[in-house]
Design a protein around this motif. Sequence first.
Motif, PDB file in Angstrom:
ATOM      1  N   UNK A 234       0.826  -1.205   0.000  1.00  0.00           N
ATOM      2  CA  UNK A 234       0.000   0.000   0.000  1.00  0.00           C
ATOM      3  C   UNK A 234       0.858   1.251   0.000  1.00  0.00           C
ATOM      4  N   UNK A 235       1.896   1.255   0.827  1.00  0.00           N
ATOM      5  CA  UNK A 235       2.776   2.421   0.911  1.00  0.00           C
ATOM      6  C   UNK A 235       3.499   2.639  -0.410  1.00  0.00           C
ATOM      7  N   UNK A 236       4.036   1.574  -0.979  1.00  0.00           N
ATOM      8  CA  UNK A 236       4.728   1.703  -2.273  1.00  0.00           C
ATOM      9  C   UNK A 236       3.776   2.218  -3.348  1.00  0.00           C
ATOM     10  N   UNK A 237       2.556   1.709  -3.351  1.00  0.00           N
ATOM     11  CA  UNK A 237       1.593   2.115  -4.355  1.00  0.00           C
ATOM     12  C   UNK A 237       1.127   3.543  -4.208  1.00  0.00           C
ATOM     13  N   UNK A 238       1.284   4.135  -3.028  1.00  0.00           N
ATOM     14  CA  UNK A 238       0.862   5.517  -2.790  1.00  0.00           C
ATOM     15  C   UNK A 238       1.897   6.539  -3.245  1.00  0.00           C
ATOM     16  N   UNK A 239       3.073   6.076  -3.652  1.00  0.00           N
ATOM     17  CA  UNK A 239       4.167   6.970  -4.030  1.00  0.00           C
ATOM     18  C   UNK A 239       4.125   7.252  -5.531  1.00  0.00           C
ATOM     19  N   UNK A 240       4.168   8.520  -5.884  1.00  0.00           N
ATOM     20  CA  UNK A 240       4.186   8.915  -7.291  1.00  0.00           C
ATOM     21  C   UNK A 240       5.584   8.806  -7.879  1.00  0.00           C
ATOM     22  N   UNK A 241       6.565   9.373  -7.174  1.00  0.00           N
ATOM     23  CA  UNK A 241       7.930   9.327  -7.689  1.00  0.00           C
ATOM     24  C   UNK A 241       8.927   9.601  -6.570  1.00  0.00           C
ATOM     25  N   UNK A 242      10.193   9.334  -6.886  1.00  0.00           N
ATOM     26  CA  UNK A 242      11.298   9.581  -5.966  1.00  0.00           C
ATOM     27  C   UNK A 242      12.275  10.555  -6.605  1.00  0.00           C
ATOM     28  N   UNK A 243      12.962  11.345  -5.778  1.00  0.00           N
ATOM     29  CA  UNK A 243      14.008  12.253  -6.252  1.00  0.00           C
ATOM     30  C   UNK A 243      15.148  12.259  -5.239  1.00  0.00           C
ATOM     31  N   UNK A 244      16.343  12.604  -5.723  1.00  0.00           N
ATOM     32  CA  UNK A 244      17.459  12.835  -4.812  1.00  0.00           C
ATOM     33  C   UNK A 244      17.206  14.100  -4.017  1.00  0.00           C
ATOM     34  N   UNK A 245      17.632  14.107  -2.769  1.00  0.00           N
ATOM     35  CA  UNK A 245      17.360  15.261  -1.908  1.00  0.00           C
ATOM     36  C   UNK A 245      18.517  15.494  -0.946  1.00  0.00           C
ATOM     37  N   UNK A 246      18.653  16.740  -0.542  1.00  0.00           N
ATOM     38  CA  UNK A 246      19.530  17.103   0.571  1.00  0.00           C
ATOM     39  C   UNK A 246      18.666  17.757   1.628  1.00  0.00           C
ATOM     40  N   UNK A 247      18.746  17.247   2.834  1.00  0.00           N
ATOM     41  CA  UNK A 247      18.147  17.957   3.954  1.00  0.00           C
ATOM     42  C   UNK A 247      19.216  18.798   4.624  1.00  0.00           C
ATOM     43  N   UNK A 248      18.905  20.052   4.848  1.00  0.00           N
ATOM     44  CA  UNK A 248      19.788  20.937   5.610  1.00  0.00           C
ATOM     45  C   UNK A 248      19.230  20.966   7.022  1.00  0.00           C
TER      46      UNK A 248
ATOM     47  N   UNK B  31      11.044   3.093   6.074  1.00  0.00           N
ATOM     48  CA  UNK B  31      10.978   4.338   6.849  1.00  0.00           C
ATOM     49  C   UNK B  31       9.675   5.079   6.552  1.00  0.00           C
ATOM     50  N   UNK B  32       9.262   5.118   5.285  1.00  0.00           N
ATOM     51  CA  UNK B  32       8.007   5.790   4.937  1.00  0.00           C
ATOM     52  C   UNK B  32       6.830   5.056   5.569  1.00  0.00           C
ATOM     53  N   UNK B  33       6.882   3.742   5.573  1.00  0.00           N
ATOM     54  CA  UNK B  33       5.798   2.976   6.214  1.00  0.00           C
ATOM     55  C   UNK B  33       5.740   3.285   7.711  1.00  0.00           C
ATOM     56  N   UNK B  34       6.896   3.338   8.360  1.00  0.00           N
ATOM     57  CA  UNK B  34       6.945   3.693   9.786  1.00  0.00           C
ATOM     58  C   UNK B  34       6.306   5.063   9.994  1.00  0.00           C
ATOM     59  N   UNK B  35       6.669   6.020   9.134  1.00  0.00           N
ATOM     60  CA  UNK B  35       6.123   7.363   9.268  1.00  0.00           C
ATOM     61  C   UNK B  35       4.617   7.375   9.059  1.00  0.00           C
ATOM     62  N   UNK B  36       4.133   6.634   8.049  1.00  0.00           N
ATOM     63  CA  UNK B  36       2.697   6.611   7.774  1.00  0.00           C
ATOM     64  C   UNK B  36       1.917   6.144   8.992  1.00  0.00           C
ATOM     65  N   UNK B  37       2.442   5.136   9.665  1.00  0.00           N
ATOM     66  CA  UNK B  37       1.757   4.616  10.851  1.00  0.00           C
ATOM     67  C   UNK B  37       1.836   5.607  12.010  1.00  0.00           C
ATOM     68  N   UNK B  38       3.013   6.215  12.203  1.00  0.00           N
ATOM     69  CA  UNK B  38       3.156   7.200  13.271  1.00  0.00           C
ATOM     70  C   UNK B  38       2.267   8.418  13.029  1.00  0.00           C
ATOM     71  N   UNK B  39       2.261   8.904  11.789  1.00  0.00           N
ATOM     72  CA  UNK B  39       1.477  10.096  11.471  1.00  0.00           C
ATOM     73  C   UNK B  39      -0.010   9.853  11.703  1.00  0.00           C
ATOM     74  N   UNK B  40      -0.483   8.678  11.304  1.00  0.00           N
ATOM     75  CA  UNK B  40      -1.896   8.370  11.527  1.00  0.00           C
ATOM     76  C   UNK B  40      -2.192   8.255  13.012  1.00  0.00           C
TER      77      UNK B  40
ATOM     78  N   UNK C 126      -0.777   9.808  15.405  1.00  0.00           N
ATOM     79  CA  UNK C 126      -0.754  11.133  16.019  1.00  0.00           C
ATOM     80  C   UNK C 126      -1.831  12.054  15.470  1.00  0.00           C
ATOM     81  N   UNK C 127      -2.661  11.528  14.566  1.00  0.00           N
ATOM     82  CA  UNK C 127      -3.815  12.287  14.116  1.00  0.00           C
ATOM     83  C   UNK C 127      -3.600  13.179  12.918  1.00  0.00           C
ATOM     84  N   UNK C 128      -2.428  13.101  12.269  1.00  0.00           N
ATOM     85  CA  UNK C 128      -2.159  13.916  11.087  1.00  0.00           C
ATOM     86  C   UNK C 128      -1.595  13.006  10.001  1.00  0.00           C
ATOM     87  N   UNK C 129      -2.440  12.177   9.373  1.00  0.00           N
ATOM     88  CA  UNK C 129      -1.940  11.203   8.397  1.00  0.00           C
ATOM     89  C   UNK C 129      -1.346  11.855   7.156  1.00  0.00           C
ATOM     90  N   UNK C 130      -0.548  11.086   6.435  1.00  0.00           N
ATOM     91  CA  UNK C 130       0.106  11.575   5.228  1.00  0.00           C
ATOM     92  C   UNK C 130      -0.920  11.734   4.110  1.00  0.00           C
TER      93      UNK C 130
END
Length: 278
Positions: free
Chosen positions: A130-144, A212-221, A223-227
Amino acid sequence: MSPPPVTADAVATAAERLLSARSCGVPCAPVRDLIGRDDVRAAYAVQQLLTGARVAGGGRVVGRKIGLTSAAVQAQLGVSQPDFGVLFDDMRFPDGALVPAGSVLQPRAEAEIAFVLKEDLVEGDLSPAQVRGAIDHAVAAIEICGSRIEDWDISFADTVADNASGGAFVLGQDRMDLGGFAPRDAVMSLRIDGAEVSTGTGADCMGDPLAAVRWLARQAREWGEPLRAGQVILSGALGPMRPVRPGNTVQATVAPLGTVTFTLGTAATPGTPGGAAR
């Protein structure tokens, strides 16, 4: 004997301390004296107050970030579990941007895979498929990454309260869908002024950035603010983060996704439109 519950007044005072540091641009003392070192609920309560203040001030939520996914970063900061924070529109910069000096306090860069969602992750069992299917695309990123807390002197609760030490993020221009691309097999190299300073793979991010995205999806839901569809998800560092100084040019290569670059400006340079000082 367990410590006494953290009071609402303590949570509010911690939020005020961090808001003041952000507004004046001067790092503050840790907030663990108010909320404890490991009180997860109190720490996220502080983060929610900060999020509310930014939204009230006109900020727009554009996604989430997962922090502390890499064992190397956990070792750097002395913590042992992941966390998450909120991405706002004024944190986003385009590939090649000149990021204004001072817009992120005590900046450190880390290379990641970012995912953009095409579907909400609200209902269902939030399975890997389900998580994989919800993703449109991936990109390289830098977090500052940036810390409002002086000298990055943080416990787990400090960084959670401080929006998971979120500062800014830069997304690459090349998009790739997940057909035939296994994020866990990605290979990362981070360079500052041409010198390689950090390396890693997708497997260094909780075994797989999709996990990691799956972990976040579960945590976000929980905590009441789902992805939600359209949101950007920074899935977490693929290797150690490194300090960035004014004038540095930072480039991440995340194969096969491509490269992404930014330069941290000096006090005399105005920065690139599209991102804003915080």
